[in-house]
Scaffold this active site. Sequence first.
Site, PDB file in Angstrom:
ATOM      1  N   THR A 279       0.841  -1.182   0.000  1.00 37.34           N
ATOM      2  CA  THR A 279       0.000   0.000   0.000  1.00 37.34           C
ATOM      3  C   THR A 279       0.878   1.234   0.000  1.00 37.34           C
ATOM      4  O   THR A 279       1.896   1.275   0.687  1.00 37.34           O
ATOM      5  CB  THR A 279      -0.948   0.071   1.221  1.00 37.34           C
ATOM      6  OG1 THR A 279      -1.603   1.344   1.242  1.00 37.34           O
ATOM      7  CG2 THR A 279      -0.208  -0.107   2.533  1.00 37.34           C
TER       8      THR A 279
ATOM      9  N   MET B 129      -3.058  11.186  -0.930  1.00 36.80           N
ATOM     10  CA  MET B 129      -3.779  10.014  -0.471  1.00 36.80           C
ATOM     11  C   MET B 129      -3.421   9.688   0.987  1.00 36.80           C
ATOM     12  O   MET B 129      -2.419  10.146   1.511  1.00 36.80           O
ATOM     13  CB  MET B 129      -3.517   8.825  -1.385  1.00 36.80           C
ATOM     14  CG  MET B 129      -4.269   8.912  -2.697  1.00 36.80           C
ATOM     15  SD  MET B 129      -4.157   7.401  -3.685  1.00 36.80           S
ATOM     16  CE  MET B 129      -5.497   7.703  -4.834  1.00 36.80           C
TER      17      MET B 129
ATOM     18  N   GLU C  31      -6.166  12.837   2.471  1.00 36.82           N
ATOM     19  CA  GLU C  31      -7.566  12.741   2.048  1.00 36.82           C
ATOM     20  C   GLU C  31      -8.487  12.298   3.180  1.00 36.82           C
ATOM     21  O   GLU C  31      -9.682  12.585   3.166  1.00 36.82           O
ATOM     22  CB  GLU C  31      -7.702  11.770   0.871  1.00 36.82           C
ATOM     23  CG  GLU C  31      -7.364  10.330   1.225  1.00 36.82           C
ATOM     24  CD  GLU C  31      -7.485   9.378   0.052  1.00 36.82           C
ATOM     25  OE1 GLU C  31      -7.970   9.799  -1.011  1.00 36.82           O
ATOM     26  OE2 GLU C  31      -7.091   8.212   0.208  1.00 36.82           O
TER      27      GLU C  31
ATOM     28  N   ARG D  99       0.374  33.109  -3.385  1.00 38.71           N
ATOM     29  CA  ARG D  99      -0.807  32.294  -3.105  1.00 38.71           C
ATOM     30  C   ARG D  99      -0.552  31.282  -1.999  1.00 38.71           C
ATOM     31  O   ARG D  99       0.582  30.882  -1.738  1.00 38.71           O
ATOM     32  CB  ARG D  99      -1.236  31.524  -4.359  1.00 38.71           C
ATOM     33  CG  ARG D  99      -1.929  32.365  -5.404  1.00 38.71           C
ATOM     34  CD  ARG D  99      -2.191  31.560  -6.655  1.00 38.71           C
ATOM     35  NE  ARG D  99      -2.895  32.342  -7.661  1.00 38.71           N
ATOM     36  CZ  ARG D  99      -2.928  32.047  -8.944  1.00 38.71           C
ATOM     37  NH1 ARG D  99      -2.261  30.987  -9.390  1.00 38.71           N
ATOM     38  NH2 ARG D  99      -3.599  32.810  -9.788  1.00 38.71           N
TER      39      ARG D  99
ATOM     40  N   ARG E  60      -5.459  28.166  -3.590  1.00 34.16           N
ATOM     41  CA  ARG E  60      -5.763  27.191  -4.639  1.00 34.16           C
ATOM     42  C   ARG E  60      -5.510  25.781  -4.103  1.00 34.16           C
ATOM     43  O   ARG E  60      -4.740  25.587  -3.149  1.00 34.16           O
ATOM     44  CB  ARG E  60      -4.897  27.436  -5.869  1.00 34.16           C
ATOM     45  CG  ARG E  60      -5.097  28.809  -6.509  1.00 34.16           C
ATOM     46  CD  ARG E  60      -6.476  28.956  -7.140  1.00 34.16           C
ATOM     47  NE  ARG E  60      -6.660  30.267  -7.753  1.00 34.16           N
ATOM     48  CZ  ARG E  60      -6.322  30.562  -8.999  1.00 34.16           C
ATOM     49  NH1 ARG E  60      -5.769  29.628  -9.778  1.00 34.16           N
ATOM     50  NH2 ARG E  60      -6.529  31.761  -9.482  1.00 34.16           N
TER      51      ARG E  60
ATOM     52  N   ILE F 203      -2.229   9.829  -9.288  1.00 37.85           N
ATOM     53  CA  ILE F 203      -0.863  10.026  -9.789  1.00 37.85           C
ATOM     54  C   ILE F 203       0.139   9.366  -8.844  1.00 37.85           C
ATOM     55  O   ILE F 203       1.162   8.834  -9.278  1.00 37.85           O
ATOM     56  CB  ILE F 203      -0.561  11.529  -9.923  1.00 37.85           C
ATOM     57  CG1 ILE F 203      -1.393  12.138 -11.055  1.00 37.85           C
ATOM     58  CG2 ILE F 203       0.922  11.782 -10.158  1.00 37.85           C
ATOM     59  CD1 ILE F 203      -1.284  13.636 -11.156  1.00 37.85           C
ATOM     60  N   GLN F 204      -0.161   9.364  -7.554  1.00 37.03           N
ATOM     61  CA  GLN F 204       0.748   8.782  -6.563  1.00 37.03           C
ATOM     62  C   GLN F 204       0.836   7.259  -6.667  1.00 37.03           C
ATOM     63  O   GLN F 204       1.785   6.658  -6.172  1.00 37.03           O
ATOM     64  CB  GLN F 204       0.282   9.149  -5.148  1.00 37.03           C
ATOM     65  CG  GLN F 204       0.251  10.633  -4.881  1.00 37.03           C
ATOM     66  CD  GLN F 204      -0.725  10.969  -3.771  1.00 37.03           C
ATOM     67  OE1 GLN F 204      -0.355  11.028  -2.609  1.00 37.03           O
ATOM     68  NE2 GLN F 204      -1.992  11.192  -4.131  1.00 37.03           N
ATOM     69  N   ARG F 205      -0.170   6.645  -7.275  1.00 34.41           N
ATOM     70  CA  ARG F 205      -0.214   5.180  -7.345  1.00 34.41           C
ATOM     71  C   ARG F 205       0.295   4.632  -8.662  1.00 34.41           C
ATOM     72  O   ARG F 205       0.537   3.428  -8.787  1.00 34.41           O
ATOM     73  CB  ARG F 205      -1.655   4.684  -7.144  1.00 34.41           C
ATOM     74  CG  ARG F 205      -2.174   4.959  -5.765  1.00 34.41           C
ATOM     75  CD  ARG F 205      -3.225   3.995  -5.281  1.00 34.41           C
ATOM     76  NE  ARG F 205      -4.183   3.505  -6.243  1.00 34.41           N
ATOM     77  CZ  ARG F 205      -5.449   3.243  -5.939  1.00 34.41           C
ATOM     78  NH1 ARG F 205      -5.904   3.502  -4.738  1.00 34.41           N
ATOM     79  NH2 ARG F 205      -6.260   2.745  -6.835  1.00 34.41           N
TER      80      ARG F 205
ATOM     81  N   ASP G   7      -0.017   3.808   1.384  1.00 36.14           N
ATOM     82  CA  ASP G   7      -0.328   4.487   2.642  1.00 36.14           C
ATOM     83  C   ASP G   7       0.597   4.092   3.791  1.00 36.14           C
ATOM     84  O   ASP G   7       0.597   4.752   4.838  1.00 36.14           O
ATOM     85  CB  ASP G   7      -1.770   4.201   3.055  1.00 36.14           C
ATOM     86  CG  ASP G   7      -2.790   4.871   2.147  1.00 36.14           C
ATOM     87  OD1 ASP G   7      -2.391   5.761   1.375  1.00 36.14           O
ATOM     88  OD2 ASP G   7      -3.969   4.491   2.203  1.00 36.14           O
TER      89      ASP G   7
END
Length: 344
Positions: free
Chosen positions: A125, A169, A222, A162, A270, A277-279, A127
């Site tokens: 994973t 994730m 997330e 900004r 923003r 994209i991370q996976r 994560d």
Amino acid sequence: MRIGILTAGGDCPGLNAVIRAAGRKLLREGHEPVGLLRGYRGLAHQDHRPLDHAALSGLLPLGGTILSTSSYDPYRHDDGPARIEAAMARGDVDAVIAIGGEHTMDITRRLHERLALPVVGVPKTIDNDIVGTDRTFGFDTAVHVAAEAIDRLHSTAQSHDRVMVVEVMGRNAGWIAVTAAIAGGADGVLVPEVETPVEEIAATIRGRHDRGKDFSIIVVSEGARLCFADGRSEKIVANEETDEYGYERLGGIGAALAAELERETGYETRVVVLGHIQRGGTPTANDRVLATQYGVAAAEAVLAGDLGKMVALQRGEITTIPLSDVVGVKGIDMRLLELAKVFF
């Protein structure tokens, strides 16, 4: 022996490297590796493919999984357990190497305990939240992608004065968020393990502006909650629907946080959502090496009869631990969060 290899759950950089390593080790020892397609569904529905030398060639740098993947859980289908038992009775495979995350390890444990399925698990994973192992393959790649994105956002945030909120994730654990925040030099981070009020992050941003820093980068996992100083706390989901197995579809905390920070500070804010994209894509060198170590160790465990186990990295050594010990979610090392706060 005929050994089934499957990949289940979300895709992850390094999956093909594990398949390659386990398959090559089994072939070297005179055994037959077989690919079970789309996770445990391939075992239940006799959906297999051969894993000979040709099939295993060129996999080390390849992203995704040549075996496809799914979150199929036999125990969520009335005929699921019976199909698994029938597959073993037919001799479809003699044992299974199951590559997956926390959910897959739980399924694997139950199949071993209830149906005596001969299995070895491999922790996968991005994560990094699987109990019992110091590191999961795929994590290093995900952090590298997130840190590079933060690096790139620094220049545009500084150019336009900004605040940039970067959503990464991390459903139940903030390993990617806190590690990428440190590596990328972010100015704040929100993780599922700790409720951080919007007002606290806003104060950090205002403090930077007072010191002449007219831009800020905030990283949010997330699975983090949107929290306020008055005690309000909310989990943000992409929509009210769940997937086929009842899991919430997370996403949106970045946009919600950005809106609140802009309201609190008055600074243009923003949001960037890195998402899948991370996976995707090719694994880093570290993930390729760890995946290779895990794949060979899983094959060795099967051949040694060390079943009902998960291969794991502990204190720099590859070992095996009982699947019964792989319970719950491994939260972040709070020392990392304290380290990150030094720079906020």
